[in-house]
Design a protein around this motif. Structure first.
Motif, PDB file in Angstrom:
ATOM      1  N   VAL A 133      28.108  34.537  38.580  1.00 14.88           N
ATOM      2  CA  VAL A 133      28.439  34.286  39.990  1.00 14.88           C
ATOM      3  C   VAL A 133      27.152  34.133  40.786  1.00 14.88           C
ATOM      4  O   VAL A 133      26.264  34.973  40.723  1.00 14.88           O
ATOM      5  CB  VAL A 133      29.288  35.430  40.573  1.00 14.88           C
ATOM      6  N   LYS A 166      41.028  36.672  50.112  1.00 15.37           N
ATOM      7  CA  LYS A 166      40.663  35.577  49.214  1.00 15.37           C
ATOM      8  C   LYS A 166      39.157  35.612  48.989  1.00 15.37           C
ATOM      9  O   LYS A 166      38.376  35.668  49.944  1.00 15.37           O
ATOM     10  CB  LYS A 166      41.059  34.220  49.806  1.00 15.37           C
ATOM     11  N   VAL A 207      36.186  33.550  47.318  1.00  9.70           N
ATOM     12  CA  VAL A 207      35.812  32.220  46.820  1.00  9.70           C
ATOM     13  C   VAL A 207      34.419  32.312  46.223  1.00  9.70           C
ATOM     14  O   VAL A 207      33.498  32.844  46.855  1.00  9.70           O
ATOM     15  CB  VAL A 207      35.839  31.181  47.949  1.00  9.70           C
ATOM     16  N   ASP A 225      29.089  29.261  41.037  1.00  9.89           N
ATOM     17  CA  ASP A 225      28.297  29.790  39.931  1.00  9.89           C
ATOM     18  C   ASP A 225      26.807  29.816  40.278  1.00  9.89           C
ATOM     19  O   ASP A 225      26.406  29.497  41.400  1.00  9.89           O
ATOM     20  CB  ASP A 225      28.570  29.015  38.636  1.00  9.89           C
ATOM     21  N   ALA A 284      32.901  27.345  40.574  1.00  5.67           N
ATOM     22  CA  ALA A 284      32.994  28.168  39.372  1.00  5.67           C
ATOM     23  C   ALA A 284      34.032  27.603  38.403  1.00  5.67           C
ATOM     24  O   ALA A 284      35.014  26.970  38.804  1.00  5.67           O
ATOM     25  CB  ALA A 284      33.364  29.594  39.752  1.00  5.67           C
ATOM     26  N   THR A 331      37.071  27.871  35.507  1.00  8.39           N
ATOM     27  CA  THR A 331      38.301  28.657  35.418  1.00  8.39           C
ATOM     28  C   THR A 331      38.040  29.991  34.729  1.00  8.39           C
ATOM     29  O   THR A 331      38.551  31.036  35.149  1.00  8.39           O
ATOM     30  CB  THR A 331      39.379  27.877  34.655  1.00  8.39           C
ATOM     31  N   VAL A 342      36.291  32.395  37.132  1.00  8.59           N
ATOM     32  CA  VAL A 342      37.245  32.894  38.132  1.00  8.59           C
ATOM     33  C   VAL A 342      38.108  33.992  37.526  1.00  8.59           C
ATOM     34  O   VAL A 342      38.348  35.043  38.141  1.00  8.59           O
ATOM     35  CB  VAL A 342      38.121  31.745  38.668  1.00  8.59           C
ATOM     36  N   GLN A 343      38.565  33.783  36.298  1.00 10.46           N
ATOM     37  CA  GLN A 343      39.391  34.787  35.630  1.00 10.46           C
ATOM     38  C   GLN A 343      38.614  36.078  35.383  1.00 10.46           C
ATOM     39  O   GLN A 343      39.150  37.181  35.542  1.00 10.46           O
ATOM     40  CB  GLN A 343      39.903  34.221  34.301  1.00 10.46           C
ATOM     41  N   GLN A 376      38.344  37.877  38.728  1.00  9.20           N
ATOM     42  CA  GLN A 376      39.655  38.406  39.093  1.00  9.20           C
ATOM     43  C   GLN A 376      39.946  39.688  38.320  1.00  9.20           C
ATOM     44  O   GLN A 376      40.395  40.690  38.897  1.00  9.20           O
ATOM     45  CB  GLN A 376      40.732  37.363  38.801  1.00  9.20           C
ATOM     46  N   LEU A 387      41.265  35.349  43.654  1.00  7.27           N
ATOM     47  CA  LEU A 387      39.991  34.704  43.358  1.00  7.27           C
ATOM     48  C   LEU A 387      40.186  33.200  43.245  1.00  7.27           C
ATOM     49  O   LEU A 387      41.198  32.738  42.711  1.00  7.27           O
ATOM     50  CB  LEU A 387      39.410  35.238  42.052  1.00  7.27           C
ATOM     51  N   ALA A 388      39.231  32.460  43.738  1.00 10.00           N
ATOM     52  CA  ALA A 388      39.314  31.003  43.667  1.00 10.00           C
ATOM     53  C   ALA A 388      37.925  30.411  43.558  1.00 10.00           C
ATOM     54  O   ALA A 388      36.944  30.974  44.072  1.00 10.00           O
ATOM     55  CB  ALA A 388      40.024  30.448  44.899  1.00 10.00           C
ATOM     56  N   ALA A 389      37.841  29.291  42.875  1.00  5.66           N
ATOM     57  CA  ALA A 389      36.589  28.538  42.840  1.00  5.66           C
ATOM     58  C   ALA A 389      36.476  27.731  44.126  1.00  5.66           C
ATOM     59  O   ALA A 389      37.483  27.294  44.701  1.00  5.66           O
ATOM     60  CB  ALA A 389      36.556  27.608  41.638  1.00  5.66           C
TER      61      ALA A 389
END
Length: 353
Positions: A200, A216, A218, A221, A227, A229, A232-233, A236, A258-260
């Motif tokens: 991150v 949220k 966001v 990287d 970022a 998937t 993000v996982q 999260q 969490l979101a890119a």
């Protein structure tokens, strides 16, 4: 702080204390007796100045900065290993599995297979820590013979590798923690938690984005791009694997998503006037690198919009460029807005003469 205390200044001050009726010229007994002491005092002032710089976080470097921050529970981020996606095929372009632990190389950089994702698809970890593991794409060469393997390729960056945190990066992160302390799930907490996950690079926190109790987060990287998937996982799972249950870092009752970051493509079209020293292809390569650096500096900043004048100035700064006659960003001659939760990334660069 003691820059003014040079050898010549100290020597002159010492000579002023000698009676005027004595010979103080260079080469005299008095001069030759005082000069070595003045030199030693100047060296002492240099050491005192260096020691003072080493005890304050805004001037300390290397192990001195590490020692200052350690009592606050902080430590410098070390280099991390990139995790990439590899595709493997046999005869007739059929997906083929390779053994875990198999090693491959691309442009001298080696990767090891660590996890199967699907038939013919595997995670590979770079054997060299740092951003070098993010950079290469294309054909992989096996280091050992693998029966049935016809082709292999290195594709997505699942978790980007990062270089060891520099003094400036570490200092900025430490000062932010001290000035904006995290407290019981405030915004600073969520930023801190997300940045603790390898890969991150920066974080935006949007509270109440979907009603009370929702947050949220966001992320982008370490290359300051949206970022993956997988990343993000990972974040999260670290912050809030189950919404509201407090099983991760987030407090009980917080519904964390969490979101890119969304990408805002910046396309450049320009008609360039060359000075004859470099080819158009060389100019394009250098401009793309300069653009990437500029866009990365904007990511999640206070003013993330892309400035038309700034990008134009970047073009003029490229060796080999004398001028340009037309210059457009996304088909316009104005700034490109980047909204919250988004990050600007370089799109197509089309240069002509």
């Amino acid at each position: 702080m003691f820059e003014s205390q040079s050898y010549s200044v100290i020597l002159e001050r010492m000579l002023e204390r000698v009676p005027a009726d004595m010979d103080k010229r260079e080469g005299s007994v008095i001069y030759d007796a005082i000069a070595p002491a003045a030199r030693e005092l100047a060296t002492m002032y240099v050491s005192v100045d260096a020691n003072l710089r080493a005890v304050f976080p805004h001037t300390a470097t290397d192990e001195h900065l590490d020692a200052i921050t350690e009592p606050f529970g902080e430590s410098r981020k070390q280099a991390t290993f990139a995790v990439r996606k590899g595709l493997f095929y046999g005869a007739l372009n059929t997906p083929v599995d390779v053994p875990l632990g198999s090693r491959f190389s691309i442009s001298g950089v080696k990767y090891t297979v660590i996890l199967k994702l699907a038939a013919g698809q595997f995670e590979l970890r770079c054997e060299i820590a740092g951003k070098v593991g993010n950079q290469k794409f294309g054909t992989l060469l096996p280091l050992d013979y693998l029966d049935g393997l016809v082709s292999a390729s290195l594709t997505d960056v699942l978790i980007p590798g990062d270089d060891k945190e520099s003094d400036d990066e570490y200092r900025a992160r430490f000062m932010q923690k001290v000035r904006l302390p995290s407290t019981s799930g405030n915004k600073a907490d969520y930023k801190k938690w997300a940045l603790e996950v390898d890969g991150v690079g920066a974080v935006q926190v949007i509270p109440f984005w979907n009603g009370g109790g929702t947050v949220k987060v966001v992320i982008i990287d370490t290359d300051m791009k949206p970022a993956s998937t997988q990343l993000v996982q990972n974040v999260q799972a670290y912050i809030s694997p189950a919404a509201g249950y407090g099983e991760g870092k987030a407090p009980v009752g917080a519904s964390v998503t969490l979101a890119a970051a969304a990408s805002v493509q910046i396309q450049v079209a320009a008609k360039v006037v060359r000075n004859g020293t470099r080819t158009l292809a060389q100019i394009k390569t250098d401009f793309e690198k300069a653009s990437d650096d500029y866009l990365a500096s904007l990511a999640f900043g206070q003013d993330p919009s892309v400035k038309y004048a700034k990008v134009g100035a970047l073009m003029l700064s490229i060796p080999g460029v004398q001028d340009y006659t037309t210059f457009q960003l996304n088909g316009t001659t104005g700034n490109i807005a980047v909204t919250e939760g988004s990050v600007a990334v370089r799109g197509a660069v089309m240069l002509s003469e």
